[in-house]
Design a protein around this motif. Structure first.
Motif, PDB file in Angstrom:
ATOM      1  N   MET A 127      -2.458   8.810 -87.169  1.00  0.00           N
ATOM      2  CA  MET A 127      -1.232   9.060 -87.951  1.00  0.00           C
ATOM      3  C   MET A 127      -0.120   8.120 -87.491  1.00  0.00           C
ATOM      4  O   MET A 127      -0.138   7.642 -86.355  1.00  0.00           O
ATOM      5  CB  MET A 127      -0.794  10.520 -87.804  1.00  0.00           C
ATOM      6  CG  MET A 127      -0.324  10.918 -86.414  1.00  0.00           C
ATOM      7  SD  MET A 127       0.559  12.507 -86.377  1.00  0.00           S
ATOM      8  CE  MET A 127      -0.785  13.662 -86.410  1.00  0.00           C
ATOM      9  N   ASN A 128       0.839   7.880 -88.361  1.00  0.00           N
ATOM     10  CA  ASN A 128       2.023   7.093 -88.006  1.00  0.00           C
ATOM     11  C   ASN A 128       3.109   8.047 -87.515  1.00  0.00           C
ATOM     12  O   ASN A 128       3.386   9.057 -88.163  1.00  0.00           O
ATOM     13  CB  ASN A 128       2.538   6.303 -89.210  1.00  0.00           C
ATOM     14  CG  ASN A 128       1.557   5.224 -89.634  1.00  0.00           C
ATOM     15  OD1 ASN A 128       0.669   4.850 -88.873  1.00  0.00           O
ATOM     16  ND2 ASN A 128       1.698   4.731 -90.848  1.00  0.00           N
ATOM     17  N   ILE A 129       3.697   7.719 -86.371  1.00  0.00           N
ATOM     18  CA  ILE A 129       4.674   8.610 -85.728  1.00  0.00           C
ATOM     19  C   ILE A 129       5.983   7.859 -85.521  1.00  0.00           C
ATOM     20  O   ILE A 129       5.972   6.681 -85.140  1.00  0.00           O
ATOM     21  CB  ILE A 129       4.126   9.119 -84.366  1.00  0.00           C
ATOM     22  CG1 ILE A 129       2.827   9.911 -84.592  1.00  0.00           C
ATOM     23  CG2 ILE A 129       5.162   9.980 -83.634  1.00  0.00           C
ATOM     24  CD1 ILE A 129       2.072  10.263 -83.314  1.00  0.00           C
ATOM     25  N   LEU A 130       7.100   8.550 -85.771  1.00  0.00           N
ATOM     26  CA  LEU A 130       8.422   7.973 -85.506  1.00  0.00           C
ATOM     27  C   LEU A 130       9.069   8.747 -84.364  1.00  0.00           C
ATOM     28  O   LEU A 130       9.180   9.977 -84.413  1.00  0.00           O
ATOM     29  CB  LEU A 130       9.308   8.051 -86.749  1.00  0.00           C
ATOM     30  CG  LEU A 130      10.772   7.617 -86.570  1.00  0.00           C
ATOM     31  CD1 LEU A 130      10.878   6.147 -86.176  1.00  0.00           C
ATOM     32  CD2 LEU A 130      11.583   7.885 -87.842  1.00  0.00           C
ATOM     33  N   LEU A 131       9.493   8.025 -83.336  1.00  0.00           N
ATOM     34  CA  LEU A 131      10.187   8.607 -82.182  1.00  0.00           C
ATOM     35  C   LEU A 131      11.625   8.097 -82.191  1.00  0.00           C
ATOM     36  O   LEU A 131      11.857   6.890 -82.271  1.00  0.00           O
ATOM     37  CB  LEU A 131       9.466   8.168 -80.896  1.00  0.00           C
ATOM     38  CG  LEU A 131      10.136   8.433 -79.553  1.00  0.00           C
ATOM     39  CD1 LEU A 131      10.258   9.922 -79.274  1.00  0.00           C
ATOM     40  CD2 LEU A 131       9.332   7.766 -78.425  1.00  0.00           C
ATOM     41  N   LEU A 132      12.586   9.003 -82.131  1.00  0.00           N
ATOM     42  CA  LEU A 132      13.996   8.603 -82.164  1.00  0.00           C
ATOM     43  C   LEU A 132      14.575   8.574 -80.757  1.00  0.00           C
ATOM     44  O   LEU A 132      14.398   9.519 -79.985  1.00  0.00           O
ATOM     45  CB  LEU A 132      14.804   9.582 -83.031  1.00  0.00           C
ATOM     46  CG  LEU A 132      14.377   9.712 -84.494  1.00  0.00           C
ATOM     47  CD1 LEU A 132      15.258  10.728 -85.219  1.00  0.00           C
ATOM     48  CD2 LEU A 132      14.433   8.363 -85.211  1.00  0.00           C
ATOM     49  N   GLY A 133      15.289   7.483 -80.429  1.00  0.00           N
ATOM     50  CA  GLY A 133      15.952   7.366 -79.130  1.00  0.00           C
ATOM     51  C   GLY A 133      15.731   6.004 -78.501  1.00  0.00           C
ATOM     52  O   GLY A 133      14.977   5.175 -79.026  1.00  0.00           O
ATOM     53  N   SER A 134      16.377   5.791 -77.352  1.00  0.00           N
ATOM     54  CA  SER A 134      16.315   4.445 -76.753  1.00  0.00           C
ATOM     55  C   SER A 134      16.326   4.444 -75.227  1.00  0.00           C
ATOM     56  O   SER A 134      16.531   3.407 -74.620  1.00  0.00           O
ATOM     57  CB  SER A 134      17.509   3.618 -77.250  1.00  0.00           C
ATOM     58  OG  SER A 134      18.719   4.235 -76.821  1.00  0.00           O
TER      59      SER A 134
ATOM     60  N   LYS B  67      15.266   8.313 -93.422  1.00  0.00           N
ATOM     61  CA  LYS B  67      14.518   8.813 -94.603  1.00  0.00           C
ATOM     62  C   LYS B  67      13.732   7.674 -95.251  1.00  0.00           C
ATOM     63  O   LYS B  67      12.519   7.789 -95.492  1.00  0.00           O
ATOM     64  CB  LYS B  67      15.491   9.424 -95.616  1.00  0.00           C
ATOM     65  CG  LYS B  67      14.803   9.783 -96.945  1.00  0.00           C
ATOM     66  CD  LYS B  67      15.750  10.297 -98.010  1.00  0.00           C
ATOM     67  CE  LYS B  67      14.995  10.506 -99.324  1.00  0.00           C
ATOM     68  NZ  LYS B  67      15.815  11.146-100.356  1.00  0.00           N
ATOM     69  N   GLU B  68      14.436   6.599 -95.525  1.00  0.00           N
ATOM     70  CA  GLU B  68      13.836   5.418 -96.173  1.00  0.00           C
ATOM     71  C   GLU B  68      12.637   4.924 -95.359  1.00  0.00           C
ATOM     72  O   GLU B  68      11.568   4.625 -95.890  1.00  0.00           O
ATOM     73  CB  GLU B  68      14.928   4.339 -96.218  1.00  0.00           C
ATOM     74  CG  GLU B  68      14.753   3.270 -97.249  1.00  0.00           C
ATOM     75  CD  GLU B  68      15.904   2.258 -97.132  1.00  0.00           C
ATOM     76  OE1 GLU B  68      15.599   1.097 -96.853  1.00  0.00           O
ATOM     77  OE2 GLU B  68      17.091   2.653 -97.262  1.00  0.00           O
ATOM     78  N   PHE B  69      12.828   4.866 -94.029  1.00  0.00           N
ATOM     79  CA  PHE B  69      11.795   4.370 -93.117  1.00  0.00           C
ATOM     80  C   PHE B  69      10.572   5.296 -93.143  1.00  0.00           C
ATOM     81  O   PHE B  69       9.433   4.834 -93.236  1.00  0.00           O
ATOM     82  CB  PHE B  69      12.362   4.272 -91.688  1.00  0.00           C
ATOM     83  CG  PHE B  69      11.457   3.571 -90.729  1.00  0.00           C
ATOM     84  CD1 PHE B  69      11.485   2.191 -90.579  1.00  0.00           C
ATOM     85  CD2 PHE B  69      10.544   4.298 -89.948  1.00  0.00           C
ATOM     86  CE1 PHE B  69      10.641   1.548 -89.693  1.00  0.00           C
ATOM     87  CE2 PHE B  69       9.696   3.669 -89.060  1.00  0.00           C
ATOM     88  CZ  PHE B  69       9.744   2.284 -88.934  1.00  0.00           C
ATOM     89  N   CYS B  70      10.811   6.600 -93.051  1.00  0.00           N
ATOM     90  CA  CYS B  70       9.710   7.584 -93.032  1.00  0.00           C
ATOM     91  C   CYS B  70       8.846   7.476 -94.284  1.00  0.00           C
ATOM     92  O   CYS B  70       7.622   7.560 -94.217  1.00  0.00           O
ATOM     93  CB  CYS B  70      10.256   9.001 -92.911  1.00  0.00           C
ATOM     94  SG  CYS B  70      10.857   9.410 -91.265  1.00  0.00           S
TER      95      CYS B  70
END
Length: 424
Positions: free
Chosen positions: A1-8, A55-58
């Protein structure tokens, strides 16, 4: 699956490292990420609070799971944003609703929640500039040291502990009248000082079931012997040696279960992490504060000890299916030592070239405040790197971390050499 993690930060690099160990992770994106996360996934240049862009990215990248690292997007309502948008509602997201995030976003809300659900915590009262006089009088009823907390988010720096009454009253005026910590200190919580030893307890919940993750102890002050200014954290040890089975049972019965039950009773949508900052007074646990995400640098010591597939755990929590999922923990100790820029937590310089990162070794090097510039890794924050090692006991793990640090350098580099010293 493709996963998005937010933060730096370092926390996010630790998450990225652990997520990409899972065979279920096809592609990991980190927004905005750092030079370290770029080694394990693909950085996406957008802020963790830019909801329309997220949103656009997801949708364009067919993201199947979103993991929120820092508190700010949660307090700003990213989980509600997903839930209310038909195009995003089906994407599981790890984190509480905006109401749930208020457990961290407002110290007063958290204290009231603890009172409602009979969760042990320090005596307190909260004040604004409108009732400043009452606040000054309330301080007179307290015994020193005096604890002042900015009600809102202040990046881990909005807490003052002062021994002198006049100084405490002066600081209260400064916080309320001059907004010393910005909007975060428009309201200030004054609370009783609890004397004991601190630890952090981490829980993953889907709002009904929960799993207790490894405990950790972090070191907040910049100076050795716990002196000087508060920082975001200078190091961590996991597990906490004094948190034996009997003490953990008290934490679960008196704090974790009433917290989860309180979330259920108040119908708070909560599918994510609860970080419970605790203090052991005598032989009893008291809550200092809640955070609604994993801690930093504790994450860098806790996650490497989780042997279960992290993606399975995160997805189960986000989908409300945590019940029955197993959690396997490495019995070894993990320690993290943070390398910071000279001058931190006050003014510091950025853009210093970091050398020694290519050296191979057993230790994990998590990037916190780093970026890439003309092919070189340079400093871009106060906390720059977190060096994590595992061993049969925390003293051996610390030796490994300190040995690895000797091979790393950048101009102005500083770290504490006494992490874990108070644990015997």
């Amino acid at each position: 699956m493709n996963i998005l993690l937010l933060g730096s930060g370092g926390r996010e690099h630790a998450f990225a490292y652990q997520i990409t160990q899972s065979p279920r992770c096809k592609q990991l994106y980190i927004a905005p990420g750092n030079a370290g996360t770029a080694l394990v996934g693909e950085n996406a240049p957008m802020a963790a609070t830019d909801f329309p862009k997220i949103k656009e990215f997801c949708l364009s990248k067919q993201i199947a799971l979103v993991v929120v690292g820092p508190e700010e997007p949660l307090v700003k309502g990213i989980v509600d944003f997903f839930a209310q948008d038909p195009a995003l509602a089906a994407i599981p997201i790890v984190g509480p609703s905006q109401k749930g995030a208020t457990l961290e976003g407002s110290k007063e809300f958290a204290k009231e929640f603890m009172q409602r659900h009979h969760i042990p915590t320090a005596r307190y009262a909260s004040f604004t500039k409108e009732n400043l006089e009452q606040g000054l009088q309330f301080l007179q009823t307290m015994a020193p040291p005096y604890v002042l907390k900015a009600d809102g988010l202040a990046a881990g720096k909005g807490v003052l502990i002062l021994d002198n009454l006049e100084q405490a009253q002066a600081e209260l005026k400064q916080m309320l009248l001059e907004e010393k910590f910005g909007a975060a200190s428009q309201k200030v919580v004054i609370e009783e000082f609890l004397k004991g030893i601190e630890l952090s307890c981490f829980v993953l919940t889907d709002g009904k079931s929960y799993r207790i993750l490894p405990t950790a102890k972090d070191y907040k002050r910049i100076g050795e012997g716990d002196t000087g200014l508060n920082t975001g954290g200078m190091g961590a040890v996991s597990p906490v040696p004094f948190a034996d089975e009997a003490f953990m049972k008290k934490i679960e019965d008196r704090i974790i279960i009433p917290t989860i039950e309180g979330i259920k009773k108040e119908q708070i949508h909560y599918r994510g992490f609860i970080f419970i900052g605790l203090i052991k007074v005598g032989n009893d646990p008291y809550v200092i504060e809640y955070n609604v995400r994993m801690g930093d640098p504790e994450t860098e010591a806790v996650l490497p000890r989780i042997q279960t597939d992290l993606v399975d755990l995160l997805e189960a929590a986000a989908k409300g299916q945590l019940e029955g999922s197993s959690l396997s923990i490495d019995p070894r100790s993990a320690t993290t030592v943070v390398l910071v820029s000279g001058g931190y937590p006050e003014d510091y310089q950025k853009g210093k070239v970091i050398s020694g990162l290519q050296e191979q070794g057993e230790s994990l090097v998590f990037h916190a405040g780093t970026s890439l510039k003309e092919g070189e890794v340079v400093t871009s924050g106060g906390r720059v790197l977190a060096i994590t090692s595992l061993a049969d006991n925390f003293k051996e793990a610390l030796k490994k971390s300190y040995n690895r640090i000797e091979k790393i350098s950048f101009e102005g580099m500083y770290y504490r050499k006494d992490i874990g010293k108070d644990l015997g």
